[in-house]
Design a protein around this motif. Structure first.
Motif, mmCIF file in Angstrom:
data_model
loop_
_atom_site.group_PDB
_atom_site.id
_atom_site.type_symbol
_atom_site.label_atom_id
_atom_site.label_comp_id
_atom_site.label_asym_id
_atom_site.label_seq_id
_atom_site.Cartn_x
_atom_site.Cartn_y
_atom_site.Cartn_z
ATOM 1 N N GLN A 103 50.925 41.138 28.524
ATOM 2 C CA GLN A 103 49.488 41.412 28.661
ATOM 3 C C GLN A 103 48.736 40.100 28.842
ATOM 4 O O GLN A 103 49.067 39.099 28.194
ATOM 5 N N VAL A 104 47.747 40.126 29.715
ATOM 6 C CA VAL A 104 46.780 39.036 29.782
ATOM 7 C C VAL A 104 45.629 39.442 28.869
ATOM 8 O O VAL A 104 44.984 40.470 29.100
ATOM 9 N N ARG A 105 45.390 38.666 27.850
ATOM 10 C CA ARG A 105 44.368 38.997 26.853
ATOM 11 C C ARG A 105 43.202 38.003 26.953
ATOM 12 O O ARG A 105 43.395 36.794 26.791
ATOM 13 N N VAL A 106 42.033 38.539 27.196
ATOM 14 C CA VAL A 106 40.816 37.723 27.276
ATOM 15 C C VAL A 106 40.001 37.993 26.015
ATOM 16 O O VAL A 106 39.416 39.072 25.860
ATOM 17 N N LYS A 107 39.962 37.018 25.124
ATOM 18 C CA LYS A 107 39.266 37.177 23.845
ATOM 19 C C LYS A 107 37.865 36.584 23.935
ATOM 20 O O LYS A 107 37.684 35.406 24.224
ATOM 21 N N ASN A 108 36.867 37.429 23.662
ATOM 22 C CA ASN A 108 35.465 37.011 23.736
ATOM 23 C C ASN A 108 34.850 37.094 22.341
ATOM 24 O O ASN A 108 34.715 38.174 21.773
ATOM 25 N N THR A 109 34.469 35.939 21.788
ATOM 26 C CA THR A 109 33.885 35.889 20.441
ATOM 27 C C THR A 109 32.365 35.741 20.476
ATOM 28 O O THR A 109 31.759 35.371 19.473
ATOM 29 N N SER A 119 41.492 36.313 39.436
ATOM 30 C CA SER A 119 42.180 35.029 39.446
ATOM 31 C C SER A 119 43.687 35.271 39.517
ATOM 32 O O SER A 119 44.149 36.409 39.627
ATOM 33 N N ASN A 120 44.455 34.201 39.432
ATOM 34 C CA ASN A 120 45.912 34.271 39.426
ATOM 35 C C ASN A 120 46.451 33.515 38.229
ATOM 36 O O ASN A 120 45.860 32.525 37.780
ATOM 37 N N ALA A 121 47.562 33.979 37.717
ATOM 38 C CA ALA A 121 48.298 33.250 36.679
ATOM 39 C C ALA A 121 49.609 32.782 37.294
ATOM 40 O O ALA A 121 50.333 33.567 37.926
ATOM 41 N N THR A 122 49.919 31.507 37.142
ATOM 42 C CA THR A 122 51.120 30.917 37.743
ATOM 43 C C THR A 122 52.137 30.608 36.650
ATOM 44 O O THR A 122 51.792 30.089 35.584
ATOM 45 N N PHE A 123 53.399 30.912 36.937
ATOM 46 C CA PHE A 123 54.501 30.625 36.015
ATOM 47 C C PHE A 123 55.333 29.502 36.632
ATOM 48 O O PHE A 123 55.700 29.551 37.807
ATOM 49 N N LEU A 124 55.609 28.480 35.828
ATOM 50 C CA LEU A 124 56.243 27.267 36.347
ATOM 51 C C LEU A 124 57.496 26.911 35.556
ATOM 52 O O LEU A 124 57.582 27.179 34.343
ATOM 53 N N TYR A 125 58.409 26.287 36.266
ATOM 54 C CA TYR A 125 59.572 25.671 35.631
ATOM 55 C C TYR A 125 59.543 24.189 35.990
ATOM 56 O O TYR A 125 59.642 23.822 37.169
ATOM 57 N N ILE A 133 51.160 36.053 39.292
ATOM 58 C CA ILE A 133 50.625 37.419 39.171
ATOM 59 C C ILE A 133 49.112 37.388 39.411
ATOM 60 O O ILE A 133 48.458 36.351 39.234
ATOM 61 N N PHE A 134 48.585 38.528 39.797
ATOM 62 C CA PHE A 134 47.155 38.661 40.087
ATOM 63 C C PHE A 134 46.439 39.227 38.867
ATOM 64 O O PHE A 134 46.896 40.208 38.265
ATOM 65 N N ILE A 135 45.309 38.605 38.528
ATOM 66 C CA ILE A 135 44.474 39.088 37.423
ATOM 67 C C ILE A 135 43.182 39.643 38.023
ATOM 68 O O ILE A 135 42.377 38.881 38.566
ATOM 69 N N PRO A 136 42.956 40.945 37.961
ATOM 70 C CA PRO A 136 41.736 41.507 38.553
ATOM 71 C C PRO A 136 40.502 41.132 37.742
ATOM 72 O O PRO A 136 40.590 40.824 36.549
ATOM 73 N N LYS A 137 39.356 41.142 38.418
ATOM 74 C CA LYS A 137 38.113 40.830 37.707
ATOM 75 C C LYS A 137 37.834 41.905 36.665
ATOM 76 O O LYS A 137 38.254 43.068 36.808
ATOM 77 N N GLY A 138 37.135 41.514 35.635
ATOM 78 C CA GLY A 138 36.885 42.462 34.555
ATOM 79 C C GLY A 138 35.819 41.963 33.607
ATOM 80 O O GLY A 138 35.105 40.987 33.884
ATOM 81 N N LYS A 139 35.740 42.634 32.456
ATOM 82 C CA LYS A 139 34.712 42.288 31.464
ATOM 83 C C LYS A 139 35.294 42.455 30.068
ATOM 84 O O LYS A 139 35.860 43.501 29.742
#
Length: 219
Positions: A103-109, A119-125, A133-139
């Protein structure tokens, strides 16, 4: 002689009694002035106390509700689905092909929603991208965490040098990094908007010889 004395008494009467009512009026006036003075003092104290209270409320409100904090983006628990690794032989080079869910977790305090763009999340070695992977816009709502389930596939196809990979696979641990950046705005009181960027930097250690256990650390 008796009549003369009587006439003199009539001509020169006794002095009138002191005017007590005027003294009572002065006393009442003094008491009234004193009461008004005390009321003015109490009113001034109440006004000063209210002003101090308002100042404290404004300061606390500014430091808590109106303070905009940077949201955090992290990966959740990783569940491996497919793990294929080759440590390397004379006939083949070391490689890996792994898929997992997380899960991509966006924590808003903040005391207001955080709206972010896609946006995109990149995995690297070792600094080389091995998956994305693609992260869709959200709230992410006020004081809440937005969770987006994703499936990730990573492989070693883009790696040029595989020497260190063979050593790492032979040791039974594969270490990957994940990075992402979300750009958006925090909205407070429906009128104030503040730009904030949330960044993810996670380290994923897959224990290949321990039932494919995963150690995840994010900062």
């Amino acid at each position: 002689m008796g009549e003369q004395i009587t006439n003199q008494e009539q001509v020169y009467p006794l002095a009138p009694a002191s005017k007590m009512p005027r003294s009572d009026e002065e006393s009442n006036t003094l008491q009234s002035n004193e009461l008004r003075r005390k009321k003015r003092i109490k009113l001034a104290i109440y006004i000063a106390a209210f002003a101090v209270f308002q100042t404290i409320v404004i300061v606390v409100f500014s430091l808590t509700v109106m303070k905009v904090k940077t949201p955090k983006v992290r990966l959740g628990t990783i569940e491996l689905k497919n793990v294929t690794t080759i440590t390397g032989t004379q006939a083949s080079s070391p490689s890996f092909d792994i898929s997992f869910t997380t899960q991509v977790r966006v924590k808003n305090t903040n005391f207001g929603p955080y709206k972010y763009d896609s946006s995109n999340a990149t995995f690297l070695y070792q600094g080389v991208a091995v998956g994305e992977i693609f992260i869709p816009k959200g709230k992410a709502g006020m004081l809440s965490t937005k969770k987006v389930s994703i499936t990730v596939s990573v492989n070693s196809n883009a790696l040029n040098s595989t020497t260190s990979l063979g050593n790492e696979l032979g040791a039974g641990t594969l270490t990957l990094n994940s990075q992402a950046k979300l750009c958006g705005k925090v909205e407070l009181m429906f009128v104030m908007k503040k730009k904030k960027s949330a960044q993810m930097n996670c380290t994923i250690s897959i224990k290949l010889n321990a039932e494919n256990a995963v150690d995840l650390k994010c900062k």
